[in-house]
Write a protein that holds these residues in place. Structure first.
Motif, PDB file in Angstrom:
ATOM      1  N   PRO A 334       0.836  -1.218   0.000  1.00 37.80           N
ATOM      2  CA  PRO A 334       0.000   0.000   0.000  1.00 37.80           C
ATOM      3  C   PRO A 334       0.863   1.258   0.000  1.00 37.80           C
ATOM      4  O   PRO A 334       2.095   1.185   0.036  1.00 37.80           O
ATOM      5  CB  PRO A 334      -0.789  -0.124   1.311  1.00 37.80           C
ATOM      6  N   ALA A 335       0.213   2.408  -0.008  1.00 35.34           N
ATOM      7  CA  ALA A 335       0.933   3.679   0.071  1.00 35.34           C
ATOM      8  C   ALA A 335       1.736   3.738   1.358  1.00 35.34           C
ATOM      9  O   ALA A 335       1.302   3.246   2.411  1.00 35.34           O
ATOM     10  CB  ALA A 335      -0.060   4.833   0.015  1.00 35.34           C
ATOM     11  N   ALA A 336       2.923   4.354   1.281  1.00 34.37           N
ATOM     12  CA  ALA A 336       3.846   4.362   2.426  1.00 34.37           C
ATOM     13  C   ALA A 336       3.215   4.975   3.670  1.00 34.37           C
ATOM     14  O   ALA A 336       3.427   4.498   4.787  1.00 34.37           O
ATOM     15  CB  ALA A 336       5.116   5.115   2.056  1.00 34.37           C
ATOM     16  N   GLY A 337       2.415   6.023   3.469  1.00 31.12           N
ATOM     17  CA  GLY A 337       1.813   6.712   4.612  1.00 31.12           C
ATOM     18  C   GLY A 337       0.813   5.872   5.374  1.00 31.12           C
ATOM     19  O   GLY A 337       0.526   6.138   6.540  1.00 31.12           O
ATOM     20  N   SER A 338       0.273   4.835   4.745  1.00 32.48           N
ATOM     21  CA  SER A 338      -0.745   3.998   5.394  1.00 32.48           C
ATOM     22  C   SER A 338      -0.123   2.893   6.249  1.00 32.48           C
ATOM     23  O   SER A 338      -0.850   2.081   6.832  1.00 32.48           O
ATOM     24  CB  SER A 338      -1.665   3.370   4.335  1.00 32.48           C
ATOM     25  N   MET A 339       1.216   2.867   6.331  1.00 28.07           N
ATOM     26  CA  MET A 339       1.898   1.814   7.099  1.00 28.07           C
ATOM     27  C   MET A 339       2.875   2.424   8.098  1.00 28.07           C
ATOM     28  O   MET A 339       3.352   3.540   7.915  1.00 28.07           O
ATOM     29  CB  MET A 339       2.694   0.905   6.145  1.00 28.07           C
ATOM     30  N   SER A 340       3.175   1.640   9.114  1.00 29.17           N
ATOM     31  CA  SER A 340       4.297   1.996   9.989  1.00 29.17           C
ATOM     32  C   SER A 340       5.590   1.549   9.309  1.00 29.17           C
ATOM     33  O   SER A 340       5.563   0.830   8.300  1.00 29.17           O
ATOM     34  CB  SER A 340       4.161   1.298  11.343  1.00 29.17           C
ATOM     35  N   ALA A 341       6.724   1.926   9.855  1.00 26.25           N
ATOM     36  CA  ALA A 341       8.014   1.554   9.267  1.00 26.25           C
ATOM     37  C   ALA A 341       8.190   0.032   9.231  1.00 26.25           C
ATOM     38  O   ALA A 341       8.651  -0.532   8.233  1.00 26.25           O
ATOM     39  CB  ALA A 341       9.151   2.191  10.066  1.00 26.25           C
ATOM     40  N   LEU A 342       7.789  -0.638  10.326  1.00 24.28           N
ATOM     41  CA  LEU A 342       7.955  -2.092  10.397  1.00 24.28           C
ATOM     42  C   LEU A 342       6.953  -2.814   9.495  1.00 24.28           C
ATOM     43  O   LEU A 342       7.256  -3.873   8.934  1.00 24.28           O
ATOM     44  CB  LEU A 342       7.818  -2.568  11.846  1.00 24.28           C
ATOM     45  N   ASP A 343       5.748  -2.248   9.355  1.00 19.91           N
ATOM     46  CA  ASP A 343       4.769  -2.816   8.412  1.00 19.91           C
ATOM     47  C   ASP A 343       5.332  -2.803   6.996  1.00 19.91           C
ATOM     48  O   ASP A 343       5.152  -3.757   6.233  1.00 19.91           O
ATOM     49  CB  ASP A 343       3.468  -1.999   8.426  1.00 19.91           C
ATOM     50  N   GLU A 344       6.000  -1.705   6.637  1.00 18.37           N
ATOM     51  CA  GLU A 344       6.537  -1.562   5.289  1.00 18.37           C
ATOM     52  C   GLU A 344       7.616  -2.612   5.014  1.00 18.37           C
ATOM     53  O   GLU A 344       7.631  -3.238   3.947  1.00 18.37           O
ATOM     54  CB  GLU A 344       7.101  -0.153   5.091  1.00 18.37           C
ATOM     55  N   VAL A 345       8.526  -2.838   5.962  1.00 18.93           N
ATOM     56  CA  VAL A 345       9.554  -3.874   5.796  1.00 18.93           C
ATOM     57  C   VAL A 345       8.888  -5.233   5.604  1.00 18.93           C
ATOM     58  O   VAL A 345       9.267  -6.012   4.718  1.00 18.93           O
ATOM     59  CB  VAL A 345      10.498  -3.917   7.018  1.00 18.93           C
ATOM     60  N   PHE A 346       7.889  -5.526   6.444  1.00 15.91           N
ATOM     61  CA  PHE A 346       7.203  -6.814   6.372  1.00 15.91           C
ATOM     62  C   PHE A 346       6.549  -7.025   5.007  1.00 15.91           C
ATOM     63  O   PHE A 346       6.684  -8.097   4.392  1.00 15.91           O
ATOM     64  CB  PHE A 346       6.149  -6.889   7.483  1.00 15.91           C
ATOM     65  N   LYS A 347       5.862  -6.014   4.499  1.00 19.54           N
ATOM     66  CA  LYS A 347       5.125  -6.187   3.242  1.00 19.54           C
ATOM     67  C   LYS A 347       6.059  -6.230   2.025  1.00 19.54           C
ATOM     68  O   LYS A 347       5.801  -6.956   1.067  1.00 19.54           O
ATOM     69  CB  LYS A 347       4.075  -5.088   3.104  1.00 19.54           C
ATOM     70  N   ILE A 348       7.139  -5.458   2.052  1.00 21.65           N
ATOM     71  CA  ILE A 348       8.119  -5.538   0.968  1.00 21.65           C
ATOM     72  C   ILE A 348       8.759  -6.928   0.957  1.00 21.65           C
ATOM     73  O   ILE A 348       8.908  -7.554  -0.095  1.00 21.65           O
ATOM     74  CB  ILE A 348       9.201  -4.452   1.128  1.00 21.65           C
ATOM     75  N   ALA A 349       9.118  -7.425   2.150  1.00 23.10           N
ATOM     76  CA  ALA A 349       9.730  -8.756   2.244  1.00 23.10           C
ATOM     77  C   ALA A 349       8.769  -9.839   1.770  1.00 23.10           C
ATOM     78  O   ALA A 349       9.173 -10.783   1.074  1.00 23.10           O
ATOM     79  CB  ALA A 349      10.162  -9.020   3.686  1.00 23.10           C
ATOM     80  N   LYS A 350       7.495  -9.719   2.131  1.00 24.29           N
ATOM     81  CA  LYS A 350       6.507 -10.712   1.712  1.00 24.29           C
ATOM     82  C   LYS A 350       6.351 -10.715   0.193  1.00 24.29           C
ATOM     83  O   LYS A 350       6.279 -11.781  -0.435  1.00 24.29           O
ATOM     84  CB  LYS A 350       5.151 -10.417   2.379  1.00 24.29           C
ATOM     85  N   ALA A 351       6.321  -9.524  -0.417  1.00 25.09           N
ATOM     86  CA  ALA A 351       6.185  -9.423  -1.869  1.00 25.09           C
ATOM     87  C   ALA A 351       7.402 -10.034  -2.574  1.00 25.09           C
ATOM     88  O   ALA A 351       7.259 -10.797  -3.544  1.00 25.09           O
ATOM     89  CB  ALA A 351       6.015  -7.959  -2.276  1.00 25.09           C
ATOM     90  N   GLN A 352       8.604  -9.720  -2.090  1.00 23.85           N
ATOM     91  CA  GLN A 352       9.833 -10.258  -2.683  1.00 23.85           C
ATOM     92  C   GLN A 352       9.873 -11.783  -2.550  1.00 23.85           C
ATOM     93  O   GLN A 352      10.309 -12.497  -3.463  1.00 23.85           O
ATOM     94  CB  GLN A 352      11.070  -9.677  -1.980  1.00 23.85           C
ATOM     95  N   THR A 353       9.414 -12.293  -1.415  1.00 21.91           N
ATOM     96  CA  THR A 353       9.405 -13.738  -1.181  1.00 21.91           C
ATOM     97  C   THR A 353       8.444 -14.439  -2.137  1.00 21.91           C
ATOM     98  O   THR A 353       8.760 -15.510  -2.682  1.00 21.91           O
ATOM     99  CB  THR A 353       9.013 -14.038   0.273  1.00 21.91           C
ATOM    100  N   LEU A 354       7.288 -13.851  -2.361  1.00 24.48           N
ATOM    101  CA  LEU A 354       6.308 -14.438  -3.279  1.00 24.48           C
ATOM    102  C   LEU A 354       6.848 -14.461  -4.713  1.00 24.48           C
ATOM    103  O   LEU A 354       6.674 -15.439  -5.439  1.00 24.48           O
ATOM    104  CB  LEU A 354       4.982 -13.669  -3.212  1.00 24.48           C
TER     105      LEU A 354
END
Length: 539
Positions: A334-354
């Motif tokens: 999602p948009a960066a502003g809709s996440m916390s810093a740790l949420d962003e790391v988690f979602k980027i990592a999940k996308a890269q893993t998929l």
């Protein structure tokens, strides 16, 4: 033409697949697992680095967008390891032919362990010190990683039997896919643990609280974890004997080669010292890298391996251009502003893993399964062909793919592009240079070919990052100038892949032949090499 292959080398060529083959794959492959982890894990934490060190107090008060790394800093953080890798491939490739594969193999691993740990440390608390430290250690980390390319490929090719040599070298390279996957999994675990411990709201809700103070540990743990698999591998690397081909053909120590391989193969082998001395005096076993004889025998081969690897990596490393658009389009990030810093790391990592699970890893293992049946040439030509087709199919009707109903089809086309990179030239460009050059120059020539690839990676990762910027000044990313746009970049990449297909015709087919048969090192009369006289294209 009389052939005088040493008994110890013939024993390796005809040996059935057995435990020592798998041991060599794991030992060399864990190096590649570490290489891929270290090279790609930093892309998982660059957004977090931007939030921690480049979010100004004024932005926190005004509730604007989270901080991001400036283009020059982002380029340095992502690109310095590639520069180090290029230098390391040239240096350790050369050193592997001078000192031996085993001696240099340990040096590269120590460098990787020390610099992985160093990457997570910092001098002072200011962002300049942190970024400078990170870049310093990542350059030398890349330097060590660079050495792993020629050494791992050469060691595996020299240990393998001729029937399944391609699959064994491909299996070592395929560990790169698991390294990328491992980086994503480690980032998911670390970010999840910190998210559960330190609950943080989104940036839009509360900019200050969206970045817990402990977030600084997250990126450090992720980059430092690369030291673990490298350290675990060191003991086993040091227990491996030097390859028989280096010991016999380069060091001219037939007795040691026979003794080492007798233990490995669990058979009795003769030393054949007189035969080694006789072979060493043949003209076919004495010319150097910059000689006319090398140019005559292997000049076109080296041009083929360097050019195809260079062109492949331009396209392969340009994938960063489209990932952010793809992830955003399908709602993974999602948009960066809709996440916390740790949420962003988690979602980027999940996308890269998929992406790694669905596209990257399967392509590598398709190569392992089929390379000794289809051959290197066929797989490389096929891979470049489909990459060309998919790049043109994405680029020419690019506007069509930007429409919301077509986003999923765009992702599928994108995934197929990189599936055929991995079930294609990304694997074969690594394999072939370890097979077609003489033992005394094998590591050097592989290092030159790999360094050419890393030069292409730098062009792909950064040249096209600037080139792909919109032609409309109002739509350009912050800090960049106008470029040729994504559509024209995709078409240009399609043309690059087509060139790769053409240069593939310079690369010989080594399938099913012994290394000495390919290079002419077992030729008493110093005649033409097998690859110099055989057809490149199977008919």
């Amino acid at each position: 033409m009389a052939k005088t292959q040493l008994g110890v080398l013939n024993a390796l060529d005809v040996a059935k697949t057995q435990w020592y083959h798998f041991t060599a794959i794991v030992i060399a492959g864990m190096g590649f697992f570490t290489d891929a982890y270290d090279l790609f894990c930093v892309s998982l934490v660059t957004k977090l680095l931007g939030r921690i060190y480049y979010t100004a107090p004024a932005i926190l008060n005004a509730k604007q967008k989270p901080g991001t790394l400036p283009p020059n800093v982002a380029d340095a953080v992502n690109g310095v390891a590639l520069c180090g890798t290029l230098a390391g491939q040239l240096f350790f490739g050369w050193l592997g032919d001078k000192l031996g594969r085993k001696k240099v193999y340990g040096i590269t691993l120590i460098l990787m362990v020390v610099c992985s740990i160093g990457s997570g440390l910092s001098f002072g608390k200011k962002r300049e010190g942190v970024i400078a430290t990170l870049c310093f250690f990542r350059f030398w980390l890349g330097f060590g990683i660079g050495g792993d390319y020629p050494l791992s490929a050469t060691i595996m090719s020299e240990y393998a039997n001729k029937k399944t040599r391609g699959a064994f070298i491909a299996a070592v390279f395929a560990m790169q896919g698991f390294g990328i996957l491992g980086g994503g999994i480690v980032a998911i675990i670390v970010s999840s643990a910190f998210r559960n411990k330190y609950h943080a709201p989104s940036f839009d809700f509360n900019p200050a609280l969206s970045l817990p103070e402990q977030s600084d540990y997250v990126w450090r743990i992720i980059v430092m974890f690369g030291a673990v698999p490298a350290a675990l591998t060191y003991y086993w690397r040091m227990k491996m004997p030097e390859t028989a081909r280096y010991t016999a053909l380069v060091a001219k120590n037939a007795k040691q080669a026979a003794a080492d391989m007798s233990k490995v193969l669990q058979v009795t082998l003769d030393a054949e010292e007189e035969k080694v001395e006789r072979m060493a005096q043949e003209p076919s076993n004495s010319f150097g890298l910059f000689s006319k004889e090398f140019a005559k025998r292997h000049g076109l081969h080296l041009l083929g391996t360097t050019s195809t690897w260079f062109l492949l990596d331009i396209a392969f490393y340009s994938q960063n251009l489209f990932q952010k658009d793809i992830f955003s389009a399908i709602g993974w990030i999602p948009a960066a502003g809709s996440m916390s810093a740790l949420d962003e790391v988690f979602k980027i990592a999940k996308a890269q893993t998929l992406i790694a699970l669905c596209s990257t890893v399967p392509g590598y293992w398709f190569t392992v399964a089929f390379i000794d049946y289809m051959g290197r040439f066929t797989i490389q030509l096929m891979g470049f062909f489909f990459m060309t087709v998919f790049m043109f199919a994405l680029g020419i009707p690019y506007h069509h793919w930007t429409l919301k109903p077509n986003h999923l089809a765009f992702v599928v086309m994108y995934s197929f592009t990189f599936f055929f990179a991995n079930f294609g030239p990304n694997a074969t460009t690594f394999i072939v240079p370890a097979e077609i050059f003489p033992a005394r120059l094998r590591s050097t020539c592989h290092g030159i070919s790999a360094a050419s690839g890393k030069a292409g990676a730098i062009v792909g990762a950064f040249g096209f990052l600037y080139a792909a910027q919109s032609q409309d000044p109002t739509k350009v990313d912050a800090g960049y100038s106008t470029g040729i746009g994504v559509k024209n970049s995709l078409i240009a990449l399609g043309c690059i892949n087509f060139l790769g297909m053409l240069f593939t015709f310079l690369v010989p087919e080594p399938k099913g032949k012994s290394l000495e048969e390919i290079t002419g090192e077992d030729d008493d009369e110093g005649g033409e090499t097998e690859t110099g006289t055989s057809r490149t294209v199977p008919v």
